[in-house]
Design a protein around this motif. Structure first.
Motif, short mmCIF file in Angstrom:
data_model
loop_
_atom_site.label_atom_id
_atom_site.label_comp_id
_atom_site.label_asym_id
_atom_site.label_seq_id
_atom_site.Cartn_x
_atom_site.Cartn_y
_atom_site.Cartn_z
N UNK A 27 24.90 50.59 51.40
CA UNK A 27 25.59 49.50 52.06
C UNK A 27 27.08 49.78 52.05
N UNK A 28 27.78 49.35 53.12
CA UNK A 28 29.21 49.63 53.26
C UNK A 28 30.02 48.45 52.75
N UNK A 29 30.78 48.69 51.66
CA UNK A 29 31.61 47.63 51.11
C UNK A 29 32.98 47.56 51.73
N UNK A 30 33.39 48.60 52.45
CA UNK A 30 34.78 48.63 52.91
C UNK A 30 35.08 47.53 53.92
N UNK A 31 34.05 46.97 54.52
CA UNK A 31 34.25 45.91 55.51
C UNK A 31 34.29 44.52 54.89
N UNK A 32 34.20 44.49 53.55
CA UNK A 32 34.14 43.20 52.86
C UNK A 32 35.26 43.06 51.84
N UNK A 33 35.76 41.86 51.71
CA UNK A 33 36.57 41.56 50.54
C UNK A 33 35.65 41.53 49.33
N UNK A 34 36.11 42.11 48.24
CA UNK A 34 35.31 42.16 47.02
C UNK A 34 36.07 41.49 45.89
N UNK A 35 35.40 40.56 45.25
CA UNK A 35 35.99 39.87 44.12
C UNK A 35 35.32 40.26 42.82
N UNK A 36 36.09 40.25 41.76
CA UNK A 36 35.56 40.39 40.40
C UNK A 36 35.62 39.02 39.75
N UNK A 37 34.52 38.65 39.12
CA UNK A 37 34.40 37.38 38.43
C UNK A 37 33.94 37.66 37.00
N UNK A 38 34.18 36.71 36.14
CA UNK A 38 33.67 36.84 34.79
C UNK A 38 33.21 35.48 34.28
N UNK A 42 29.17 29.56 27.62
CA UNK A 42 29.72 28.22 27.48
C UNK A 42 30.94 27.94 28.33
N UNK A 43 31.35 28.91 29.14
CA UNK A 43 32.54 28.72 29.97
C UNK A 43 32.19 28.83 31.44
N UNK A 44 33.06 28.26 32.26
CA UNK A 44 32.86 28.34 33.70
C UNK A 44 33.18 29.74 34.20
N UNK A 45 32.52 30.11 35.27
CA UNK A 45 32.83 31.37 35.92
C UNK A 45 34.24 31.30 36.49
N UNK A 46 34.98 32.40 36.37
CA UNK A 46 36.33 32.42 36.93
C UNK A 46 36.56 33.69 37.73
N UNK A 47 37.35 33.55 38.76
CA UNK A 47 37.75 34.70 39.54
C UNK A 47 38.81 35.48 38.79
N UNK A 48 38.64 36.78 38.70
CA UNK A 48 39.55 37.64 37.97
C UNK A 48 40.49 38.37 38.91
N UNK A 49 39.93 38.94 39.96
CA UNK A 49 40.73 39.71 40.90
C UNK A 49 39.96 39.86 42.20
N UNK A 50 40.68 40.21 43.26
CA UNK A 50 40.04 40.35 44.56
C UNK A 50 40.77 41.39 45.38
N UNK A 51 40.02 42.14 46.18
CA UNK A 51 40.58 43.13 47.08
C UNK A 51 40.12 42.80 48.49
N UNK A 52 41.06 42.57 49.40
CA UNK A 52 40.67 42.25 50.77
C UNK A 52 40.15 43.50 51.46
N UNK A 53 39.52 43.31 52.61
CA UNK A 53 38.85 44.43 53.27
C UNK A 53 39.78 45.25 54.14
N UNK A 54 40.80 44.63 54.71
CA UNK A 54 41.54 45.36 55.73
C UNK A 54 43.04 45.42 55.53
N UNK A 55 43.65 44.40 54.93
CA UNK A 55 45.11 44.35 54.90
C UNK A 55 45.70 44.72 53.55
N UNK A 56 44.86 45.16 52.63
CA UNK A 56 45.38 45.62 51.36
C UNK A 56 45.80 44.54 50.39
#
Length: 126
Positions: A27-38, A42-56
């Motif tokens: 599968x091709x990930x380069x066309x998608x924004x990809x987020x890292x979550x953790x 006992x804690x809520x999921x949180x967004x850690x970082x994200x990389x957009x697909x096209x504009x850097x």
């Protein structure tokens, strides 16, 4: 069904480093924004970082800014999360997912609508 695969987690001492990888075989990930979550127990999921697909564009949670760096390989199909100066509070299961980057929420993704991995455990302990 597309399955993202995370790798690179493990046990590390405080102050140490790890690099997580996220890929999706066939599968091709380069066309998608990809987020890292953790999510820690006992804690809520949180967004850690994200990389957009096209504009850097990249986003980071305040708690990891200047310590974590998100990047992609030259094909755009593997997304890395370099984690330096790790702290015990970084201990969690880390997931990557498709979705979109957000300046406030860091990364947004919905299970059922987006593609997720099964996670990799990061434990920071002496």
């Amino acid at each position: 069904q597309v399955q993202l695969v995370e790798s690179g987690g493990g046990l590390v001492q405080p102050g140490g480093s790890l690099r997580l990888s996220c890929a999706a075989p066939g599968f091709t990930l380069r066309d998608y924004a990809i987020g890292w979550f953790r999510q820690a127990p006992g804690k809520k999921r949180e967004g850690v970082s994200c990389s957009s697909s096209s504009d850097g564009i990249t986003t980071y949670a305040e708690s990891v800014k200047d310590r974590f760096t998100i990047s992609r390989d030259s094909t755009g199909n593997t997304v890395y999360l370099q984690m330096n100066r790790l702290k015990p509070e970084d201990t969690a299961k880390y997931y990557c997912a498709t979705g979109y980057c957000d300046a406030t929420k860091v990364a947004v993704s919905e299970r059922g609508n987006d593609y997720w991995g099964r996670g990799t455990q990061v434990t920071v302990s002496s």
